[in-house]
Design a protein around this motif. Structure first.
Motif, PDB file in Angstrom:
ATOM      1  N   LEU A  75      52.132  34.895  40.620  1.00 24.16           N
ATOM      2  CA  LEU A  75      51.119  35.314  40.007  1.00 24.16           C
ATOM      3  C   LEU A  75      50.881  34.910  38.277  1.00 24.16           C
ATOM      4  N   MET A  76      52.163  34.747  37.638  1.00 23.61           N
ATOM      5  CA  MET A  76      52.198  34.225  36.389  1.00 23.61           C
ATOM      6  C   MET A  76      51.772  32.791  36.185  1.00 23.61           C
ATOM      7  N   PHE A  80      48.830  31.202  34.041  1.00 26.69           N
ATOM      8  CA  PHE A  80      49.102  30.233  33.331  1.00 26.69           C
ATOM      9  C   PHE A  80      48.054  29.055  33.737  1.00 26.69           C
ATOM     10  N   ARG A  81      48.133  28.762  34.923  1.00 27.24           N
ATOM     11  CA  ARG A  81      47.268  27.215  35.121  1.00 27.24           C
ATOM     12  C   ARG A  81      45.839  27.629  35.021  1.00 27.24           C
ATOM     13  N   ILE A  82      45.256  28.796  35.112  1.00 24.78           N
ATOM     14  CA  ILE A  82      43.936  29.165  34.954  1.00 24.78           C
ATOM     15  C   ILE A  82      43.602  29.053  33.286  1.00 24.78           C
ATOM     16  N   PHE A  83      44.464  29.744  32.588  1.00 23.53           N
ATOM     17  CA  PHE A  83      44.398  29.709  31.113  1.00 23.53           C
ATOM     18  C   PHE A  83      44.467  28.134  30.678  1.00 23.53           C
ATOM     19  N   MET A 110      40.207  26.603  39.211  1.00 28.66           N
ATOM     20  CA  MET A 110      40.196  28.002  38.477  1.00 28.66           C
ATOM     21  C   MET A 110      39.672  28.985  39.633  1.00 28.66           C
ATOM     22  N   ALA A 111      38.548  28.673  40.398  1.00 32.10           N
ATOM     23  CA  ALA A 111      37.967  29.434  41.260  1.00 32.10           C
ATOM     24  C   ALA A 111      39.274  29.724  42.362  1.00 32.10           C
ATOM     25  N   TRP A 112      39.663  28.702  42.928  1.00 30.78           N
ATOM     26  CA  TRP A 112      40.700  28.657  43.969  1.00 30.78           C
ATOM     27  C   TRP A 112      42.057  29.483  43.538  1.00 30.78           C
ATOM     28  N   LEU A 113      42.374  29.325  42.467  1.00 31.44           N
ATOM     29  CA  LEU A 113      43.564  29.865  41.562  1.00 31.44           C
ATOM     30  C   LEU A 113      43.132  31.540  41.522  1.00 31.44           C
ATOM     31  N   LEU A 119      44.920  37.190  46.309  1.00 28.93           N
ATOM     32  CA  LEU A 119      45.896  37.360  47.518  1.00 28.93           C
ATOM     33  C   LEU A 119      47.346  37.667  47.132  1.00 28.93           C
ATOM     34  N   ILE A 120      47.720  37.311  46.128  1.00 26.13           N
ATOM     35  CA  ILE A 120      49.198  37.442  45.540  1.00 26.13           C
ATOM     36  C   ILE A 120      49.330  39.042  45.353  1.00 26.13           C
TER      37      ILE A 120
END
Length: 182
Positions: A75-76, A80-83, A110-113, A119-120
């Motif tokens: 999740l983190m 992190f990747r989204i940010f 970002m949408a897929w993440l 889901l996580i």
């Protein structure tokens, strides 16, 4: 393109994004340290829990906690990747050139993440609910509340990001077409 160098909103956004990236990295690091510690000190942890909550299934509980920690790391990482992707978009805005094909790809990622985050969170909520039910009737002084499931706001964010990705893709294509005609 013209560089936007003194926009306070962009500076604030970058600062907030760096802060959030730091928090998510720190949380993932803490979980990475906690997983082996959970199993190295499992006898001490089991002893404390057995004293506070007799009858609790220790091996299953420790395994569940380890699984939650692994899921939180995932999740983190996704957050992190989204940010990070959002910070890169903010950088292109600061440079005065946001309608580039790369930003459309970033928004799609970002949408897929954000879907991945949703889901996580499902198994994390399910495990939390199992732990809450497992501790019912024990002498613990802990009141456990679990909010699990899909978030309407998270799903809306995902939808908005997919739509913005298309808007950015179309804007980049229109700009490229316009530059080709000039």
């Amino acid at each position: 393109m013209v560089s936007i160098t003194r926009d306070p909103l962009l500076a604030i956004a970058k600062g907030v994004l760096y802060f959030l990236m730091g928090i998510t990295a720190f949380a993932a690091a803490v979980c990475l340290v906690a997983i082996p510690a959970l199993f190295i000190f499992q006898n001490d942890i089991a002893g404390e829990l057995a004293r506070d909550a007799p009858g609790l299934a220790m091996p299953q509980l420790l395994t569940a906690l380890g699984l939650v920690l692994l899921l939180v790391i995932g999740l983190m990482a996704a957050l992190f990747r989204i940010f990070l992707l959002l910070r890169r978009i903010v950088d292109t805005v600061g440079q005065g050139d946001p309608f580039v094909p790369e930003n459309a790809r970033r928004l799609t990622q970002m949408a897929w993440l954000s879907l991945g985050v949703q889901l996580i969170s499902l198994p994390i909520g399910a495990i939390g609910l199992w732990i809450a039910r497992a501790t019912e009737g024990t002498d613990t002084n802990v009141d456990v509340h679990v909010d699990g499931g899909l978030s309407g706001n998270g799903l809306l964010l995902m939808l908005i990001l997919f739509i913005l990705a298309r808007v950015f893709r179309q804007g980049a294509a229109m700009r490229a077409e316009l530059e080709g005609t000039v």
